[in-house]
Design a protein around this motif. Structure first.
Motif, PDB file in Angstrom:
ATOM      1  N   ALA A  68      12.965  67.662  -0.543  1.00  0.00           N
ATOM      2  CA  ALA A  68      11.649  67.034  -0.615  1.00  0.00           C
ATOM      3  C   ALA A  68      11.659  65.653   0.032  1.00  0.00           C
ATOM      4  N   ARG A  69      12.736  64.936  -0.134  1.00  0.00           N
ATOM      5  CA  ARG A  69      12.823  63.608   0.500  1.00  0.00           C
ATOM      6  C   ARG A  69      12.824  63.732   2.022  1.00  0.00           C
ATOM      7  N   THR A  70      13.504  64.739   2.540  1.00  0.00           N
ATOM      8  CA  THR A  70      13.488  64.982   3.985  1.00  0.00           C
ATOM      9  C   THR A  70      12.072  65.312   4.433  1.00  0.00           C
ATOM     10  N   GLU A  71      11.399  66.177   3.694  1.00  0.00           N
ATOM     11  CA  GLU A  71      10.012  66.526   4.007  1.00  0.00           C
ATOM     12  C   GLU A  71       9.113  65.292   3.960  1.00  0.00           C
ATOM     13  N   GLN A  72       9.336  64.450   2.960  1.00  0.00           N
ATOM     14  CA  GLN A  72       8.504  63.259   2.808  1.00  0.00           C
ATOM     15  C   GLN A  72       8.681  62.311   3.998  1.00  0.00           C
ATOM     16  N   ARG A  73       9.924  62.156   4.448  1.00  0.00           N
ATOM     17  CA  ARG A  73      10.180  61.270   5.590  1.00  0.00           C
ATOM     18  C   ARG A  73       9.596  61.835   6.884  1.00  0.00           C
ATOM     19  N   THR A  74       9.708  63.136   7.085  1.00  0.00           N
ATOM     20  CA  THR A  74       9.302  63.724   8.360  1.00  0.00           C
ATOM     21  C   THR A  74       7.840  64.163   8.403  1.00  0.00           C
ATOM     22  N   ARG A  75       7.329  64.648   7.269  1.00  0.00           N
ATOM     23  CA  ARG A  75       5.979  65.228   7.300  1.00  0.00           C
ATOM     24  C   ARG A  75       5.012  64.606   6.303  1.00  0.00           C
TER      25      ARG A  75
END
Length: 131
Positions: free
Chosen positions: A93-100
């Motif tokens: 989710a953190r990766t998603e938050q940073r990218t999208r």
């Protein structure tokens, strides 16, 4: 025997009877057990998914710090396995938050939390050992 007003006692009794009859008619028959909706029992999978998506949202809202909430997994009402699911979901989710963005992170937590909880509770009980 005239045509004068009715005695007070009779008028009060009639009024009380009329009110009681109206109240009974307004209530209708008592509901039967078959009219009541069936109770919903929350499955372990549903409970897991709800806990994971809730706490993932709380942690994501709190910021990047893993301990930003200030609670350990037991205080969150999670088992050790559910905590592992939460940690894995938060990493993605953190990766998603940073990218999208935040909305994509929320969608990811709901989707991935449900997927991981379904796998963990596929037989109705947690897979693996008791701890």
């Amino acid at each position: 025997m005239g045509s004068g007003p009715a005695p007070r006692r009779a008028t009060a009794a009639c009024a009380a009877t009329a009110l009681l009859a109206a109240a009974l008619l307004a209530c209708g028959p008592p509901p039967s057990a078959s009219d009541a909706p069936a109770p919903h029992t929350t499955s372990p999978q549903e409970l897991c998914t709800t806990l994971i998506t809730h706490w993932a949202g709380v942690v994501l809202d709190a910021g990047q710090d893993r301990d930003a909430v200030g609670l350990d997994y037991q205080a969150m009402g999670l088992s050790g396995d559910q905590n592992e699911i939460l940690r894995a979901v938060l990493d993605g989710a953190r990766t998603e938050q940073r990218t999208r963005g935040p909305a994509a992170a929320r969608e990811f937590t709901a989707r991935e939390g449900a997927r991981r909880c379904a796998g963990h509770y596929r037989s109705g009980t947690p897979t693996g050992g008791p701890w």
